[in-house]
Design a protein around this motif. Structure first.
Motif, short mmCIF file in Angstrom:
data_model
loop_
_atom_site.label_atom_id
_atom_site.label_comp_id
_atom_site.label_asym_id
_atom_site.label_seq_id
_atom_site.Cartn_x
_atom_site.Cartn_y
_atom_site.Cartn_z
N ILE A 1 20.52 104.47 32.34
CA ILE A 1 20.80 105.66 33.14
C ILE A 1 20.70 105.35 34.63
CG2 ILE A 1 18.46 106.65 33.21
CD1 ILE A 1 19.90 109.40 32.72
N LYS A 2 19.89 104.38 35.00
CA LYS A 2 19.82 103.97 36.41
C LYS A 2 21.15 103.37 36.86
CE LYS A 2 14.83 103.05 36.58
NZ LYS A 2 13.79 101.97 36.60
N SER A 3 21.69 102.45 36.06
CA SER A 3 22.97 101.83 36.43
C SER A 3 24.10 102.84 36.36
CB SER A 3 23.26 100.63 35.53
OG SER A 3 23.43 101.04 34.18
N LEU A 4 24.04 103.74 35.39
CA LEU A 4 25.03 104.80 35.29
C LEU A 4 24.97 105.72 36.50
CD1 LEU A 4 27.21 106.19 33.57
CD2 LEU A 4 25.38 107.43 32.39
N GLY A 5 23.74 106.00 36.96
CA GLY A 5 23.56 106.85 38.15
C GLY A 5 24.14 106.21 39.40
N ILE A 6 23.96 104.90 39.55
CA ILE A 6 24.50 104.20 40.72
C ILE A 6 26.02 104.25 40.72
CG2 ILE A 6 24.75 101.92 41.80
CD1 ILE A 6 21.87 101.32 40.80
N LEU A 7 26.61 103.96 39.56
CA LEU A 7 28.07 103.98 39.44
C LEU A 7 28.61 105.39 39.69
CD1 LEU A 7 30.68 102.48 38.75
CD2 LEU A 7 30.20 102.90 36.32
N GLU B 1 33.25 103.94 31.65
CA GLU B 1 33.22 102.56 32.12
C GLU B 1 31.96 101.82 31.66
OE1 GLU B 1 33.82 102.21 36.32
OE2 GLU B 1 35.60 103.48 36.31
N ARG B 2 30.86 102.54 31.60
CA ARG B 2 29.56 101.88 31.41
C ARG B 2 29.12 101.76 29.96
NH1 ARG B 2 25.82 99.50 30.47
NH2 ARG B 2 23.84 99.18 31.55
N LEU B 3 29.54 102.72 29.10
CA LEU B 3 28.97 102.79 27.76
C LEU B 3 29.96 102.38 26.67
CD1 LEU B 3 26.96 106.05 28.37
CD2 LEU B 3 26.03 103.75 28.11
N SER B 4 29.45 102.30 25.45
CA SER B 4 30.21 101.77 24.33
C SER B 4 31.41 102.64 23.98
CB SER B 4 29.31 101.62 23.10
OG SER B 4 28.86 102.90 22.69
N ASP B 5 32.24 102.16 23.07
CA ASP B 5 33.51 102.81 22.76
C ASP B 5 33.37 104.24 22.28
OD1 ASP B 5 34.91 100.64 23.53
OD2 ASP B 5 35.25 99.84 21.51
N GLU B 6 32.43 104.51 21.36
CA GLU B 6 32.36 105.83 20.75
C GLU B 6 31.57 106.84 21.58
OE1 GLU B 6 34.05 106.85 18.17
OE2 GLU B 6 34.94 104.86 18.08
N LEU B 7 30.53 106.41 22.25
CA LEU B 7 29.62 107.34 22.92
C LEU B 7 30.30 108.25 23.95
CD1 LEU B 7 26.82 108.45 23.11
CD2 LEU B 7 26.19 106.58 24.62
N ILE C 1 21.82 106.34 26.23
CA ILE C 1 22.17 106.59 27.63
C ILE C 1 20.99 106.28 28.55
CG2 ILE C 1 22.65 108.46 29.28
CD1 ILE C 1 24.64 109.58 27.34
N ILE C 2 19.79 106.61 28.09
CA ILE C 2 18.61 106.32 28.92
C ILE C 2 18.37 104.82 28.98
CG2 ILE C 2 16.11 106.61 29.10
CD1 ILE C 2 16.54 109.43 27.88
N GLY C 3 18.47 104.16 27.83
CA GLY C 3 18.30 102.71 27.78
C GLY C 3 16.86 102.27 27.89
N LYS C 4 16.63 100.98 27.65
CA LYS C 4 15.28 100.41 27.72
C LYS C 4 14.74 100.51 29.14
CE LYS C 4 12.62 96.30 26.49
NZ LYS C 4 12.70 94.90 25.96
N ASN C 5 13.57 101.11 29.26
CA ASN C 5 12.91 101.32 30.57
C ASN C 5 13.78 102.11 31.54
OD1 ASN C 5 10.65 99.75 29.77
ND2 ASN C 5 11.76 97.87 30.30
N GLY C 6 14.73 102.89 30.99
CA GLY C 6 15.58 103.72 31.85
C GLY C 6 16.66 102.94 32.58
N ASN C 7 16.91 101.69 32.15
CA ASN C 7 17.84 100.83 32.88
C ASN C 7 19.30 101.32 32.81
OD1 ASN C 7 15.87 99.07 33.76
ND2 ASN C 7 16.06 97.72 31.98
#
Length: 307
Positions: A260-266, A211-217, A252-258
């Protein structure tokens, strides 16, 4: 008719179809709980998972063990070969199959169903899903296209898996119950699945990645549950997201960890819906170069091929 005079049936029902045909959506609607991974992207389901549904009416006392399966498709990729192997095993292990075909004007859907019945002499119910995508006239034409195979299926049921009502569910469960073997229930009816909870939480986190990440990842990643512990009213889950390249780890980690934080919440919210309690989730990311292209590495991640 009292309960002692009811016909007791029980058995395993494989749910088969092309990728993205609505297999997991149908099962979650029947179970009224999000156990099976659902994604708009094809080939999200990688392993078989069972969902146990009791059915009781005036005539039958039945236990239906649905087996959700990866979509049937052609591929020379190693992980996809594993997925196809899982689907084929489920067909062989089941007492009955449900074949889900998408209601469509496209002849390819009928051709795929024809391939299935030519390969497998399996007792099955045919479901035409996503009927809302067609006009009434086109739906009638579509149904007629399948009716020439009427001697191959037990029944043909047009439906919309995302909008099943109680009547739709009861009609389907009745059709299944009367076509299962006369057999005592295999499990306690309070059990909704024999799939390990760690695998169910893994699928919940994978669903969040889709749901959170791009098509291929999402297709290059997987999840491994490292630890589960329960203390009072809180469930602690430690999980590892596995990727095949360091560049994917950065995504997956993203800039400043943003990210993975949103992925963790979801992911945590999905796990809490399943656990029905507060969840503390720790997510880590690990690169295993080419994990999805090597049988030994696949086995370490949790995909064990038949030898």
């Amino acid at each position: 008719m009292n309960n002692t005079n009811k016909i007791v049936t029980s058995g395993f029902v494989s749910v088969i179809g092309r990728p993205n045909s609505g297999k997991s959506t149908l099962l979650n609607s029947i179970a009224n709980t999000p156990l099976a991974l659902v994604s708009k992207k094809a080939n999200a389901t990688r392993k078989r998972m069972d969902i146990i549904i009791p059915y009781n009416d005036m005539k039958f006392d039945s236990q239906i063990i649905f087996i959700d399966t990866p979509g049937l498709h052609d591929s020379n990729k190693l992980l996809n070969e594993y997925m196809i192997q899982e689907a084929y095993k489920a067909i062989g292990d089941s007492d009955l199959s449900i074949f889900i075909s998408v209601a469509s004007k496209n002849q390819k859907e009928i051709n795929f169903y024809e391939d299935f019945i030519n390969k497998y002499n399996k007792k099955h119910i045919l479901i035409l899903n996503k009927i809302d995508l067609l006009t009434k006239a086109d739906l009638l034409t579509c149904i007629k296209g399948y009716e020439k195979y009427h001697d191959k299926y037990i029944s043909l049921i047009p439906t919309r898996a995302t909008k099943l009502n109680n009547k739709d569910i009861n009609n389907l469960l009745y059709e299944i119950a009367k076509n299962l073997p006369n057999h005592p229930h295999f499990y306690d009816n309070e059990i909704i699945s024999t799939t390990l909870m760690r695998d169910i939480y893994k699928e919940a986190i994978r669903e969040a990645i889709f749901e959170r990440l791009s098509d291929e990842l999402p297709y290059e990643s997987d999840v491994k549950i490292l630890k589960i512990a329960e203390k009072q009213d809180t469930l602690y889950i430690k999980a590892q997201i596995i990727v095949s390249k360091d560049s994917q780890k950065s995504m997956i980690i993203g800039k400043n960890g943003n990210t993975i934080k949103s992925l963790g919440i979801l992911s945590r919210n999905k796990c809490e819906n399943l656990a029905e309690k507060k969840v503390f989730l720790e997510l880590y990311v690990k690169t295993i170069n080419g994990w999805n292209k090597d049988k030994k590495l696949l086995k370490k991640v949790g995909y064990d091929f038949d030898t």
